[in-house]
Design a protein around this motif. Structure first.
Motif, PDB file in Angstrom:
ATOM      1  N   VAL A 131       0.741  -1.240  -0.008  1.00  0.00           N
ATOM      2  CA  VAL A 131       0.000  -0.078  -0.016  1.00  0.00           C
ATOM      3  C   VAL A 131       0.752   1.332  -0.026  1.00  0.00           C
ATOM      4  CG1 VAL A 131      -1.902  -1.208   1.144  1.00  0.00           C
ATOM      5  CG2 VAL A 131      -0.293   0.201   2.502  1.00  0.00           C
ATOM      6  N   PHE A 132       0.267   2.255  -0.483  1.00  0.00           N
ATOM      7  CA  PHE A 132       0.964   3.385  -0.803  1.00  0.00           C
ATOM      8  C   PHE A 132       0.007   4.737  -0.493  1.00  0.00           C
ATOM      9  CE2 PHE A 132       3.181   0.482  -3.394  1.00  0.00           C
ATOM     10  CZ  PHE A 132       4.472   0.676  -3.235  1.00  0.00           C
ATOM     11  N   GLN A 133       0.625   5.632   0.286  1.00  0.00           N
ATOM     12  CA  GLN A 133      -0.573   6.645   0.806  1.00  0.00           C
ATOM     13  C   GLN A 133      -0.031   7.934  -0.033  1.00  0.00           C
ATOM     14  OE1 GLN A 133       0.197   7.764   4.911  1.00  0.00           O
ATOM     15  NE2 GLN A 133      -1.722   8.914   4.719  1.00  0.00           N
ATOM     16  N   TRP A 134      -0.921   8.540  -0.747  1.00  0.00           N
ATOM     17  CA  TRP A 134      -0.861   9.998  -1.311  1.00  0.00           C
ATOM     18  C   TRP A 134      -2.151  10.267  -1.603  1.00  0.00           C
ATOM     19  CZ3 TRP A 134       1.318   6.195  -4.537  1.00  0.00           C
ATOM     20  CH2 TRP A 134       0.812   6.063  -5.914  1.00  0.00           C
ATOM     21  N   ASP A 135      -2.246  11.886  -1.634  1.00  0.00           N
ATOM     22  CA  ASP A 135      -3.654  12.403  -2.223  1.00  0.00           C
ATOM     23  C   ASP A 135      -3.942  12.419  -3.806  1.00  0.00           C
ATOM     24  OD1 ASP A 135      -5.992  13.972  -2.709  1.00  0.00           O
ATOM     25  OD2 ASP A 135      -5.089  15.851  -1.618  1.00  0.00           O
ATOM     26  N   VAL A 136      -4.738  11.458  -4.343  1.00  0.00           N
ATOM     27  CA  VAL A 136      -4.875  11.389  -5.687  1.00  0.00           C
ATOM     28  C   VAL A 136      -5.545  12.820  -6.282  1.00  0.00           C
ATOM     29  CG1 VAL A 136      -4.986   8.815  -5.839  1.00  0.00           C
ATOM     30  CG2 VAL A 136      -7.116  10.361  -5.464  1.00  0.00           C
ATOM     31  N   ALA A 137      -5.958  13.783  -5.454  1.00  0.00           N
ATOM     32  CA  ALA A 137      -6.262  14.834  -5.958  1.00  0.00           C
ATOM     33  C   ALA A 137      -5.264  16.126  -6.387  1.00  0.00           C
ATOM     34  CB  ALA A 137      -7.329  15.552  -5.075  1.00  0.00           C
ATOM     35  N   ASP A 138      -4.203  15.558  -5.718  1.00  0.00           N
ATOM     36  CA  ASP A 138      -2.746  16.336  -5.820  1.00  0.00           C
ATOM     37  C   ASP A 138      -1.904  15.771  -6.987  1.00  0.00           C
ATOM     38  OD1 ASP A 138      -0.132  17.433  -5.606  1.00  0.00           O
ATOM     39  OD2 ASP A 138      -0.814  18.343  -3.399  1.00  0.00           O
ATOM     40  N   ALA A 176       2.658  12.305  -8.735  1.00  0.00           N
ATOM     41  CA  ALA A 176       3.889  12.104  -9.556  1.00  0.00           C
ATOM     42  C   ALA A 176       4.888  11.474  -8.523  1.00  0.00           C
ATOM     43  CB  ALA A 176       4.659  13.411 -10.078  1.00  0.00           C
ATOM     44  N   ALA A 177       4.925  11.877  -7.183  1.00  0.00           N
ATOM     45  CA  ALA A 177       6.063  11.465  -6.368  1.00  0.00           C
ATOM     46  C   ALA A 177       5.553  10.136  -5.831  1.00  0.00           C
ATOM     47  CB  ALA A 177       6.327  12.433  -5.135  1.00  0.00           C
ATOM     48  N   GLY A 178       4.376   9.657  -5.539  1.00  0.00           N
ATOM     49  CA  GLY A 178       3.697   8.464  -5.217  1.00  0.00           C
ATOM     50  C   GLY A 178       3.926   7.512  -6.379  1.00  0.00           C
ATOM     51  N   LEU A 179       3.448   7.845  -7.459  1.00  0.00           N
ATOM     52  CA  LEU A 179       3.675   6.915  -8.625  1.00  0.00           C
ATOM     53  C   LEU A 179       5.183   6.479  -8.762  1.00  0.00           C
ATOM     54  CD1 LEU A 179       1.874   5.205 -10.711  1.00  0.00           C
ATOM     55  CD2 LEU A 179       2.349   7.261 -12.335  1.00  0.00           C
ATOM     56  N   GLN A 192       9.008   1.882  -8.565  1.00  0.00           N
ATOM     57  CA  GLN A 192      10.287   1.709  -8.020  1.00  0.00           C
ATOM     58  C   GLN A 192      10.160   0.320  -7.338  1.00  0.00           C
ATOM     59  OE1 GLN A 192      12.060   5.073  -6.178  1.00  0.00           O
ATOM     60  NE2 GLN A 192      12.828   5.759  -8.238  1.00  0.00           N
ATOM     61  N   TYR A 193       9.285   0.379  -6.371  1.00  0.00           N
ATOM     62  CA  TYR A 193       8.838  -0.667  -5.640  1.00  0.00           C
ATOM     63  C   TYR A 193       8.216  -1.868  -6.424  1.00  0.00           C
ATOM     64  CZ  TYR A 193       7.016  -3.769  -1.910  1.00  0.00           C
ATOM     65  OH  TYR A 193       6.587  -4.587  -0.741  1.00  0.00           O
ATOM     66  N   LEU A 194       7.580  -1.809  -7.417  1.00  0.00           N
ATOM     67  CA  LEU A 194       6.886  -2.850  -8.073  1.00  0.00           C
ATOM     68  C   LEU A 194       7.984  -3.381  -9.277  1.00  0.00           C
ATOM     69  CD1 LEU A 194       3.467  -1.308  -8.150  1.00  0.00           C
ATOM     70  CD2 LEU A 194       3.885  -3.365  -6.865  1.00  0.00           C
ATOM     71  N   GLY A 195       8.778  -2.709  -9.590  1.00  0.00           N
ATOM     72  CA  GLY A 195       9.764  -3.165 -10.466  1.00  0.00           C
ATOM     73  C   GLY A 195       9.354  -2.767 -11.988  1.00  0.00           C
ATOM     74  N   GLY A 196       8.567  -1.836 -12.094  1.00  0.00           N
ATOM     75  CA  GLY A 196       8.179  -1.278 -13.403  1.00  0.00           C
ATOM     76  C   GLY A 196       7.177  -0.386 -13.479  1.00  0.00           C
ATOM     77  N   PHE A 198      -7.574  12.335 -14.116  1.00  0.00           N
ATOM     78  CA  PHE A 198      -6.510  13.108 -14.939  1.00  0.00           C
ATOM     79  C   PHE A 198      -5.151  12.661 -14.410  1.00  0.00           C
ATOM     80  CE2 PHE A 198      -3.825  16.828 -15.405  1.00  0.00           C
ATOM     81  CZ  PHE A 198      -3.428  16.826 -16.836  1.00  0.00           C
ATOM     82  N   ASN A 199      -4.812  13.143 -13.190  1.00  0.00           N
ATOM     83  CA  ASN A 199      -3.824  13.044 -12.464  1.00  0.00           C
ATOM     84  C   ASN A 199      -3.005  11.794 -12.864  1.00  0.00           C
ATOM     85  OD1 ASN A 199      -4.047  15.697 -11.517  1.00  0.00           O
ATOM     86  ND2 ASN A 199      -4.535  14.863  -9.480  1.00  0.00           N
ATOM     87  N   MET A 200      -3.712  10.544 -12.300  1.00  0.00           N
ATOM     88  CA  MET A 200      -3.309   9.309 -12.690  1.00  0.00           C
ATOM     89  C   MET A 200      -3.013   8.978 -13.975  1.00  0.00           C
ATOM     90  SD  MET A 200      -2.607   8.630  -9.676  1.00  0.00           S
ATOM     91  CE  MET A 200      -2.045   6.997  -9.941  1.00  0.00           C
ATOM     92  N   CYS A 201      -4.005   9.300 -14.740  1.00  0.00           N
ATOM     93  CA  CYS A 201      -3.795   8.901 -16.370  1.00  0.00           C
ATOM     94  C   CYS A 201      -2.636   9.777 -16.853  1.00  0.00           C
ATOM     95  CB  CYS A 201      -5.319   8.987 -16.869  1.00  0.00           C
ATOM     96  SG  CYS A 201      -6.510   7.869 -16.379  1.00  0.00           S
ATOM     97  N   ARG A 202      -2.510  10.667 -16.625  1.00  0.00           N
ATOM     98  CA  ARG A 202      -1.696  11.660 -17.224  1.00  0.00           C
ATOM     99  C   ARG A 202      -0.286  11.290 -16.896  1.00  0.00           C
ATOM    100  NH1 ARG A 202       1.967  13.564 -19.059  1.00  0.00           N
ATOM    101  NH2 ARG A 202       2.377  15.602 -19.853  1.00  0.00           N
ATOM    102  N   LEU A 203       0.163  10.914 -15.622  1.00  0.00           N
ATOM    103  CA  LEU A 203       1.299  10.349 -15.263  1.00  0.00           C
ATOM    104  C   LEU A 203       1.329   8.857 -15.608  1.00  0.00           C
ATOM    105  CD1 LEU A 203       0.988  11.979 -11.731  1.00  0.00           C
ATOM    106  CD2 LEU A 203       2.809  12.548 -13.513  1.00  0.00           C
ATOM    107  N   SER A 204       0.446   7.981 -16.147  1.00  0.00           N
ATOM    108  CA  SER A 204       0.584   6.600 -16.269  1.00  0.00           C
ATOM    109  C   SER A 204       0.700   6.509 -17.894  1.00  0.00           C
ATOM    110  CB  SER A 204      -0.299   5.844 -15.631  1.00  0.00           C
ATOM    111  OG  SER A 204      -0.367   6.092 -14.408  1.00  0.00           O
ATOM    112  N   ILE A 205       0.054   7.270 -18.683  1.00  0.00           N
ATOM    113  CA  ILE A 205      -0.185   7.162 -19.943  1.00  0.00           C
ATOM    114  C   ILE A 205       0.844   7.028 -20.913  1.00  0.00           C
ATOM    115  CG2 ILE A 205      -0.608   9.092 -20.939  1.00  0.00           C
ATOM    116  CD1 ILE A 205      -2.871   6.442 -21.781  1.00  0.00           C
TER     117      ILE A 205
END
Length: 241
Positions: A51-58, A63-66, A71-75, A112-119
């Motif tokens: 588990v990882f803790q961060w505010d998905v609205a920020d 960016a920092a949490g992802l 890094q932890y998950l290996g990819g 938007f935040n999560m998709c923008r950083l993952s896409i």
């Protein structure tokens, strides 16, 4: 190689069921939470899911949490489930700007935040599965939930547009719109109101988190590559479109 999956709002309710289901299907799954560290730690101990803790609205926090999670998950994340959501119910003529903005930020801007950083990584690798958890109330509206209904309706439009942009890159983007499911959020509804809701559901009961999770697991599979831009209603027949 196991697919790397990340579920926001993934330590309780529907999110927790999704995380468990994706792990059971062979994914290397992780869950994001924001506020309840005690329950998140209990979930981690019980399931073995990190588990990882961060505010998905920020955006900066995402960016920092992802970065830490990958890094932890290996990819990079290959399966992203945007499930985090809150309610701040009030009639519009009594709703505060804070009640509006908090729900829009957590329930819609987080996508938007999560998709923008993952896409970007998904496009580079030619594979991705994005599943956005919307709501029946984003389809039909709900009394006292102009903020929540607007956010979840926005998720549906966001899903369709991103699906169009991403299809040629091997990335599918779909939405799941649950009805009323037996979770902590629904348990907070006053008993009399909940009884009225149940009476409107043709199958005669609330949904179970595991039923939503099975649909998400199907959409996340490699074999589901011809399904994109779709909204899946899973509400016991309460609202049919």
């Amino acid at each position: 190689m196991a697919r790397i999956a990340l579920i926001t709002g993934g330590t309780r309710g529907i999110g927790a069921a999704i995380a468990r289901s994706l792990k059971a299907s062979g994914c290397n799954a992780a869950a994001v939470y924001h506020g309840n560290a005690e329950k998140a730690e209990a979930f981690r101990r019980e399931t073995g899911i990190p588990v990882f803790q961060w505010d998905v609205a920020d955006f900066a926090a995402c960016a920092a949490g992802l970065k830490s999670a990958e890094q932890y998950l290996g990819g990079p994340v290959e399966i992203l489930v945007n499930n985090a959501g809150i309610t701040r119910d009030a009639l519009l003529h009594k709703m505060t700007p804070q009640q509006w903005s908090e729900v829009i930020a957590t329930d819609l801007t987080s996508c938007f935040n999560m998709c923008r950083l993952s896409i970007g990584a998904m496009r580079e690798r030619g594979f991705g599965r994005i599943i956005n958890i919307a709501s029946i109330n984003g389809q039909k509206g709900q009394f006292g939930q102009t903020n929540y209904s607007a956010a979840k309706a926005g998720v549906l439009g966001f899903t369709k547009a991103l699906a169009l942009e991403s299809a040629a890159k091997g990335i599918t983007v779909n939405a799941v719109a649950p009805g009323y499911v037996a979770t902590d959020m629904v348990a907070a509804v006053p008993r009399e109101a909940l009884a009225r809701i149940e009476a409107q559901i043709p199958v005669g009961r609330l949904g179970q988190a595991g039923e939503i999770a099975r649909l998400v697991q199907f959409l996340a599979a490699d074999e589901s590559g011809f399904i994109t831009g779709a909204t899946f209603s899973i509400n016991g027949g309460q609202y049919m479109i």
